[in-house]
Design an enzyme around this catalytic site. Sequence first.
Site, PDB file in Angstrom:
ATOM      1  N   ARG A  63       6.491   2.005  -3.933  1.00  0.00           N
ATOM      2  CA  ARG A  63       6.600   1.424  -2.583  1.00  0.00           C
ATOM      3  C   ARG A  63       6.916  -0.058  -2.620  1.00  0.00           C
ATOM      4  O   ARG A  63       7.472  -0.617  -1.668  1.00  0.00           O
ATOM      5  CB  ARG A  63       5.341   1.729  -1.768  1.00  0.00           C
ATOM      6  CG  ARG A  63       5.238   3.202  -1.394  1.00  0.00           C
ATOM      7  CD  ARG A  63       3.953   3.502  -0.646  1.00  0.00           C
ATOM      8  NE  ARG A  63       2.766   3.257  -1.441  1.00  0.00           N
ATOM      9  CZ  ARG A  63       2.248   4.125  -2.312  1.00  0.00           C
ATOM     10  NH1 ARG A  63       2.799   5.310  -2.487  1.00  0.00           N
ATOM     11  NH2 ARG A  63       1.164   3.824  -2.998  1.00  0.00           N
ATOM     12  N   GLU A 100      -8.960   3.511 -13.050  1.00  0.00           N
ATOM     13  CA  GLU A 100     -10.362   3.932 -12.927  1.00  0.00           C
ATOM     14  C   GLU A 100     -10.715   4.871 -14.097  1.00  0.00           C
ATOM     15  O   GLU A 100     -11.735   4.709 -14.746  1.00  0.00           O
ATOM     16  CB  GLU A 100     -10.520   4.665 -11.599  1.00  0.00           C
ATOM     17  CG  GLU A 100     -11.916   4.606 -11.050  1.00  0.00           C
ATOM     18  CD  GLU A 100     -11.975   5.247  -9.673  1.00  0.00           C
ATOM     19  OE1 GLU A 100     -10.915   5.415  -9.045  1.00  0.00           O
ATOM     20  OE2 GLU A 100     -13.095   5.585  -9.275  1.00  0.00           O
TER      21      GLU A 100
HETATM   22  P1  AMP Z   1      -4.407  -1.581  -7.955  1.00  0.00           P
HETATM   23  O1  AMP Z   1      -3.779  -1.629  -9.300  1.00  0.00           O
HETATM   24  O2  AMP Z   1      -5.767  -0.948  -7.953  1.00  0.00           O
HETATM   25  O3  AMP Z   1      -4.409  -2.931  -7.251  1.00  0.00           O
HETATM   26  O4  AMP Z   1      -3.553  -0.605  -7.058  1.00  0.00           O
HETATM   27  C1  AMP Z   1      -2.366  -1.041  -6.469  1.00  0.00           C
HETATM   28  C2  AMP Z   1      -1.289   0.009  -6.566  1.00  0.00           C
HETATM   29  O5  AMP Z   1      -1.773   1.306  -6.230  1.00  0.00           O
HETATM   30  C3  AMP Z   1      -0.178  -0.291  -5.596  1.00  0.00           C
HETATM   31  O6  AMP Z   1       1.060  -0.005  -6.235  1.00  0.00           O
HETATM   32  C4  AMP Z   1      -0.426   0.631  -4.420  1.00  0.00           C
HETATM   33  O7  AMP Z   1       0.777   1.198  -3.962  1.00  0.00           O
HETATM   34  C5  AMP Z   1      -1.376   1.685  -4.935  1.00  0.00           C
HETATM   35  N1  AMP Z   1      -2.608   1.794  -4.148  1.00  0.00           N
HETATM   36  C6  AMP Z   1      -3.854   1.556  -4.593  1.00  0.00           C
HETATM   37  N2  AMP Z   1      -4.771   1.802  -3.658  1.00  0.00           N
HETATM   38  C7  AMP Z   1      -4.078   2.205  -2.563  1.00  0.00           C
HETATM   39  C8  AMP Z   1      -4.469   2.592  -1.237  1.00  0.00           C
HETATM   40  N3  AMP Z   1      -5.744   2.617  -0.852  1.00  0.00           N
HETATM   41  N4  AMP Z   1      -3.494   2.915  -0.377  1.00  0.00           N
HETATM   42  C9  AMP Z   1      -2.193   2.893  -0.753  1.00  0.00           C
HETATM   43  N5  AMP Z   1      -1.777   2.538  -1.976  1.00  0.00           N
HETATM   44  C10 AMP Z   1      -2.706   2.187  -2.885  1.00  0.00           C
END
Ligand code: AMP
Length: 175
Positions: A63, A100
């Site tokens: 995205r 995770e």
């Molecule tokens: P993080 O690495 O945990 O910051 O996760 C970010 C990535 O995961 C991004 O590329 C987001 O598109 C996706 N992502 C993580 N959590 C969500 C969420 N609650 N809603 C939508 N996309 C998420």
Amino acid sequence: MFIPPHLEYAFSKIADVPDFPKPGILFKDITPLLQDKKAFSDAVDDLASHLNGANKVAGIESRGFIFAAAIAAKHNLGLVLLRKPGKLPRPTHVVQYQLEYGFDSLEMHQDALDKNDSVLLVDDVLATGGTLLAGTELITKTGAKLANCAVFIEISALNGRNRLGSIPVHSSIIV
Ligand code: AMP
């Protein structure tokens, strides 16, 4: 929660989907925003106003590609793709990062950036920060400068900003 007045309409087009893609996750679905010309252009305009001198825009699969491509086209800049493993056909830099449960990685073509580049790194959501951190590592591996990071939605409860430390991040809205 921080929603600037010029993004209230765009914010109204984000759909919260509980327990997707797995139990306990509240998924921020941006597809209604993309389908609405005003919401999409308001979001792109906000992200695109935080280039901080960048001459290239890098998007994180998948995205992040959508916003990054729109920002790059708006400013007449080159677009760099940070992809999931095994998608890019020529020699890549790779950065592994922790999820995770387990690991994931991001790849970028080795010739995508060099030390003369200054980069805006874009994704849709900042959650725990692992993805954005991996993206910044890929960029700095090439000797390029990270001008800024920009995400449309920051989920503050997941503390991604803390994990990113001194890395600059613009979040359009904070939930
Ligand atoms: P993080 O690495 O945990 O910051 O996760 C970010 C990535 O995961 C991004 O590329 C987001 O598109 C996706 N992502 C993580 N959590 C969500 C969420 N609650 N809603 C939508 N996309 C998420």
